[in-house]
Scaffold this motif. Sequence first.
Motif, PDB file in Angstrom:
ATOM      1  N   THR A 194       0.832  -1.197   0.000  1.00 41.66           N
ATOM      2  CA  THR A 194       0.000   0.000   0.000  1.00 41.66           C
ATOM      3  C   THR A 194       0.875   1.258   0.000  1.00 41.66           C
ATOM      4  OG1 THR A 194      -0.109   0.010   2.418  1.00 41.66           O
ATOM      5  CG2 THR A 194      -1.867  -1.143   1.237  1.00 41.66           C
ATOM      6  N   ALA A 195       0.350   2.335  -0.612  1.00 32.87           N
ATOM      7  CA  ALA A 195       1.080   3.603  -0.669  1.00 32.87           C
ATOM      8  C   ALA A 195       0.084   4.750  -0.568  1.00 32.87           C
ATOM      9  CB  ALA A 195       1.879   3.713  -1.964  1.00 32.87           C
ATOM     10  N   LEU A 196       0.500   5.810   0.105  1.00 29.60           N
ATOM     11  CA  LEU A 196      -0.353   6.993   0.279  1.00 29.60           C
ATOM     12  C   LEU A 196       0.483   8.250   0.151  1.00 29.60           C
ATOM     13  CD1 LEU A 196      -3.094   7.763   2.874  1.00 29.60           C
ATOM     14  CD2 LEU A 196      -1.038   9.185   2.862  1.00 29.60           C
ATOM     15  N   ALA A 197      -0.044   9.242  -0.585  1.00 26.54           N
ATOM     16  CA  ALA A 197       0.522  10.592  -0.648  1.00 26.54           C
ATOM     17  C   ALA A 197      -0.650  11.543  -0.545  1.00 26.54           C
ATOM     18  CB  ALA A 197       1.295  10.809  -1.945  1.00 26.54           C
ATOM     19  N   SER A 198      -0.694  12.322   0.539  1.00 30.81           N
ATOM     20  CA  SER A 198      -1.904  13.082   0.824  1.00 30.81           C
ATOM     21  C   SER A 198      -1.571  14.338   1.611  1.00 30.81           C
ATOM     22  CB  SER A 198      -2.897  12.201   1.598  1.00 30.81           C
ATOM     23  OG  SER A 198      -4.143  12.837   1.752  1.00 30.81           O
ATOM     24  N   TRP A 199      -2.614  15.057   2.023  1.00 29.96           N
ATOM     25  CA  TRP A 199      -2.430  16.244   2.845  1.00 29.96           C
ATOM     26  C   TRP A 199      -3.587  16.354   3.829  1.00 29.96           C
ATOM     27  CZ3 TRP A 199      -4.832  21.444   1.832  1.00 29.96           C
ATOM     28  CH2 TRP A 199      -5.966  21.347   1.027  1.00 29.96           C
ATOM     29  N   PHE A 234       2.084  30.113  -1.472  1.00 32.93           N
ATOM     30  CA  PHE A 234       3.382  29.457  -1.647  1.00 32.93           C
ATOM     31  C   PHE A 234       3.293  27.984  -1.220  1.00 32.93           C
ATOM     32  CE2 PHE A 234       5.323  33.764  -1.695  1.00 32.93           C
ATOM     33  CZ  PHE A 234       6.132  33.598  -2.803  1.00 32.93           C
ATOM     34  N   LEU A 235       2.638  27.729  -0.088  1.00 33.21           N
ATOM     35  CA  LEU A 235       2.519  26.360   0.402  1.00 33.21           C
ATOM     36  C   LEU A 235       1.633  25.515  -0.503  1.00 33.21           C
ATOM     37  CD1 LEU A 235       2.232  27.000   4.245  1.00 33.21           C
ATOM     38  CD2 LEU A 235       4.137  25.932   3.037  1.00 33.21           C
ATOM     39  N   GLN A 236       0.574  26.117  -1.066  1.00 34.90           N
ATOM     40  CA  GLN A 236      -0.300  25.382  -1.974  1.00 34.90           C
ATOM     41  C   GLN A 236       0.470  24.932  -3.216  1.00 34.90           C
ATOM     42  OE1 GLN A 236      -3.237  24.501  -1.124  1.00 34.90           O
ATOM     43  NE2 GLN A 236      -4.628  24.328  -2.855  1.00 34.90           N
ATOM     44  N   VAL A 237       1.289  25.811  -3.740  1.00 36.88           N
ATOM     45  CA  VAL A 237       2.116  25.459  -4.895  1.00 36.88           C
ATOM     46  C   VAL A 237       3.095  24.339  -4.520  1.00 36.88           C
ATOM     47  CG1 VAL A 237       3.943  26.281  -6.436  1.00 36.88           C
ATOM     48  CG2 VAL A 237       1.927  27.705  -6.013  1.00 36.88           C
ATOM     49  N   GLU A 238       3.703  24.464  -3.336  1.00 31.76           N
ATOM     50  CA  GLU A 238       4.657  23.446  -2.887  1.00 31.76           C
ATOM     51  C   GLU A 238       3.966  22.098  -2.685  1.00 31.76           C
ATOM     52  OE1 GLU A 238       7.633  22.533   0.905  1.00 31.76           O
ATOM     53  OE2 GLU A 238       6.697  24.500   0.694  1.00 31.76           O
ATOM     54  N   TYR A 239       2.830  22.096  -1.997  1.00 34.79           N
ATOM     55  CA  TYR A 239       2.111  20.840  -1.751  1.00 34.79           C
ATOM     56  C   TYR A 239       1.697  20.181  -3.064  1.00 34.79           C
ATOM     57  CZ  TYR A 239       1.581  22.312   3.150  1.00 34.79           C
ATOM     58  OH  TYR A 239       1.806  22.698   4.440  1.00 34.79           O
ATOM     59  N   TYR A 240       1.117  20.992  -3.960  1.00 36.70           N
ATOM     60  CA  TYR A 240       0.662  20.425  -5.233  1.00 36.70           C
ATOM     61  C   TYR A 240       1.840  19.822  -6.004  1.00 36.70           C
ATOM     62  CZ  TYR A 240      -0.530  20.118 -10.126  1.00 36.70           C
ATOM     63  OH  TYR A 240      -0.676  19.660 -11.405  1.00 36.70           O
ATOM     64  N   SER A 241       2.941  20.566  -6.090  1.00 34.25           N
ATOM     65  CA  SER A 241       4.083  20.098  -6.867  1.00 34.25           C
ATOM     66  C   SER A 241       4.645  18.793  -6.312  1.00 34.25           C
ATOM     67  CB  SER A 241       5.172  21.180  -6.889  1.00 34.25           C
ATOM     68  OG  SER A 241       4.675  22.376  -7.461  1.00 34.25           O
ATOM     69  N   ARG A 242       4.763  18.708  -4.988  1.00 37.10           N
ATOM     70  CA  ARG A 242       5.313  17.494  -4.384  1.00 37.10           C
ATOM     71  C   ARG A 242       4.365  16.317  -4.521  1.00 37.10           C
ATOM     72  NH1 ARG A 242       8.377  19.288   1.258  1.00 37.10           N
ATOM     73  NH2 ARG A 242       9.860  20.733   0.303  1.00 37.10           N
ATOM     74  N   LEU A 243       3.076  16.563  -4.311  1.00 34.87           N
ATOM     75  CA  LEU A 243       2.108  15.468  -4.431  1.00 34.87           C
ATOM     76  C   LEU A 243       1.972  15.008  -5.876  1.00 34.87           C
ATOM     77  CD1 LEU A 243      -0.586  16.690  -1.885  1.00 34.87           C
ATOM     78  CD2 LEU A 243       0.845  14.655  -1.691  1.00 34.87           C
ATOM     79  N   LEU A 244       2.131  15.918  -6.833  1.00 37.41           N
ATOM     80  CA  LEU A 244       2.127  15.511  -8.241  1.00 37.41           C
ATOM     81  C   LEU A 244       3.309  14.596  -8.527  1.00 37.41           C
ATOM     82  CD1 LEU A 244       1.139  15.631 -11.156  1.00 37.41           C
ATOM     83  CD2 LEU A 244       2.443  17.762 -11.433  1.00 37.41           C
ATOM     84  N   GLU A 245       4.474  14.928  -7.988  1.00 37.00           N
ATOM     85  CA  GLU A 245       5.643  14.058  -8.169  1.00 37.00           C
ATOM     86  C   GLU A 245       5.364  12.655  -7.633  1.00 37.00           C
ATOM     87  OE1 GLU A 245       8.975  15.863  -6.311  1.00 37.00           O
ATOM     88  OE2 GLU A 245       9.087  17.558  -7.704  1.00 37.00           O
ATOM     89  N   HIS A 246       4.730  12.587  -6.459  1.00 35.81           N
ATOM     90  CA  HIS A 246       4.408  11.276  -5.888  1.00 35.81           C
ATOM     91  C   HIS A 246       3.381  10.545  -6.746  1.00 35.81           C
ATOM     92  CE1 HIS A 246       6.839  11.808  -2.382  1.00 35.81           C
ATOM     93  NE2 HIS A 246       6.177  12.867  -1.965  1.00 35.81           N
ATOM     94  N   ALA A 247       2.393  11.281  -7.260  1.00 38.00           N
ATOM     95  CA  ALA A 247       1.368  10.656  -8.099  1.00 38.00           C
ATOM     96  C   ALA A 247       1.994  10.073  -9.364  1.00 38.00           C
ATOM     97  CB  ALA A 247       0.288  11.683  -8.463  1.00 38.00           C
ATOM     98  N   LEU A 248       2.919  10.809  -9.969  1.00 38.42           N
ATOM     99  CA  LEU A 248       3.562  10.342 -11.195  1.00 38.42           C
ATOM    100  C   LEU A 248       4.475   9.145 -10.931  1.00 38.42           C
ATOM    101  CD1 LEU A 248       4.468  13.773 -12.844  1.00 38.42           C
ATOM    102  CD2 LEU A 248       2.557  12.257 -13.386  1.00 38.42           C
ATOM    103  N   ALA A 249       4.985   9.044  -9.696  1.00 37.16           N
ATOM    104  CA  ALA A 249       5.863   7.921  -9.358  1.00 37.16           C
ATOM    105  C   ALA A 249       5.079   6.702  -8.893  1.00 37.16           C
ATOM    106  CB  ALA A 249       6.864   8.350  -8.280  1.00 37.16           C
ATOM    107  N   LEU A 250       4.051   6.920  -8.071  1.00 37.61           N
ATOM    108  CA  LEU A 250       3.315   5.800  -7.481  1.00 37.61           C
ATOM    109  C   LEU A 250       2.268   5.224  -8.429  1.00 37.61           C
ATOM    110  CD1 LEU A 250       2.737   7.286  -3.900  1.00 37.61           C
ATOM    111  CD2 LEU A 250       4.346   5.477  -4.532  1.00 37.61           C
ATOM    112  N   GLY A 251       1.679   6.077  -9.271  1.00 37.02           N
ATOM    113  CA  GLY A 251       0.645   5.592 -10.184  1.00 37.02           C
ATOM    114  C   GLY A 251       1.092   4.411 -11.025  1.00 37.02           C
ATOM    115  N   PRO A 252       2.247   4.491 -11.674  1.00 37.44           N
ATOM    116  CA  PRO A 252       2.700   3.368 -12.508  1.00 37.44           C
ATOM    117  C   PRO A 252       3.489   2.299 -11.759  1.00 37.44           C
ATOM    118  CG  PRO A 252       4.136   5.264 -12.827  1.00 37.44           C
ATOM    119  CD  PRO A 252       3.055   5.705 -11.891  1.00 37.44           C
ATOM    120  N   ASP A 253       3.720   2.482 -10.474  1.00 37.26           N
ATOM    121  CA  ASP A 253       4.554   1.544  -9.712  1.00 37.26           C
ATOM    122  C   ASP A 253       3.717   0.331  -9.301  1.00 37.26           C
ATOM    123  OD1 ASP A 253       6.288   0.193  -8.047  1.00 37.26           O
ATOM    124  OD2 ASP A 253       7.067   2.022  -7.107  1.00 37.26           O
ATOM    125  N   ARG A 254       3.853  -0.748 -10.056  1.00 37.88           N
ATOM    126  CA  ARG A 254       2.999  -1.921  -9.852  1.00 37.88           C
ATOM    127  C   ARG A 254       3.396  -2.771  -8.640  1.00 37.88           C
ATOM    128  NH1 ARG A 254       2.617  -4.714 -15.598  1.00 37.88           N
ATOM    129  NH2 ARG A 254       4.518  -3.556 -16.034  1.00 37.88           N
TER     130      ARG A 254
END
Length: 346
Positions: free
Chosen positions: A207-212, A262-282
């Motif tokens: 299981t994996a989670l990236a959230s706020w 500033f924090l919204q931009v930071e949170y979105y950018s970091r969570l997008l990175e996690h989404a792009l990494a975890l989404g295809p990670d089977r």
Amino acid sequence: MGVVGLLVFPLDFFRIAVFDIPDRHVLGIVKHPWQIAAVLLVLIAVVRWNRGAFRLAQAALLILSPLILFTFGKSGALLLHVRELVQHGEAEPAAPLLFERPPPGRVVWIIFDELDQRVAFSERPSWLKLPEFDRLCAEALCASNAYPPGGGTAVSMPALLTGRPVASCTPISASDLLLTLYPTNETVRWSQLPDIFARARQMGYNTALASWCHPYSRILGRSLNFCEWYPLSQFETGRGRTFWSSARQQISSTVPILDRRFLQVEYYSRLLEHALALGPDRRYGLVHIHLPVPHKPCIYDPESGRVAVVATPFPQGYLVNLQLADRTLGQVRQRMEQAGAWDRSW
């Protein structure tokens, strides 16, 4: 007048951090003539009797001035390492992966915070194009009559992850939430309820989670193989690991409107990175991604296609953030298709 003006910063900080009065309530003053009149009378009085206003501000500062000794004394003690910043202890380390090649079936659960069914789909403005959401709905189950379990993230997320209707919630520590369940009004700690990640682990899935919003590693860490979370922006000031990082956060929080952006931009950018990494990670059979868009503030410039601290104001900004959410879905889909994971995932 300059001394009086400087009081605006601490007062605005107290408005948000202590009294939790949102910007819209302050800006709502312009909608009520009697409130406008009251503000104008105060301003006229300050200008007309500026000496009295200055003396009043001076008296208030003198009364509060002893706090400077405590503030600088504590800062000095931290710099000299006489005392340390008290932080919540680190969560337990993530559980080791059960396997490197899991069974073929997997679920990627993405939540776009404050995505509205009416505005995004049934009554979408004609100029607003959301091709990725339309494409997904055209080829998959699209539930147009589904409802969220609550009116806010704080209540909705525990309900979604535990499968139990939650009437209200109250933080009881830095690592747990007291939930009032509906309709029995039974109260229980969130950490004591079974959750979807624990169930997935029992079935043999990683299981994996990236959230706020919530401290998931402290509440659900034992059920997760990967966990990354970020707090609501108003609580970020309490996460400084060092004196200097804490000082920087405290200074930036004196201008809450920009700080949150500033924090919204930071949170979105970091969570997008996690989404792009975890989404295809089977390796992960259950992936949960919670993104802070189209939730305000607006952080997207559709003309340049870039995330920006200052962008379109609301309510138009919500529609612009919807475009960002649509683009984000497309990015995740593309990355999963390239990895051969899209057609093998729910």
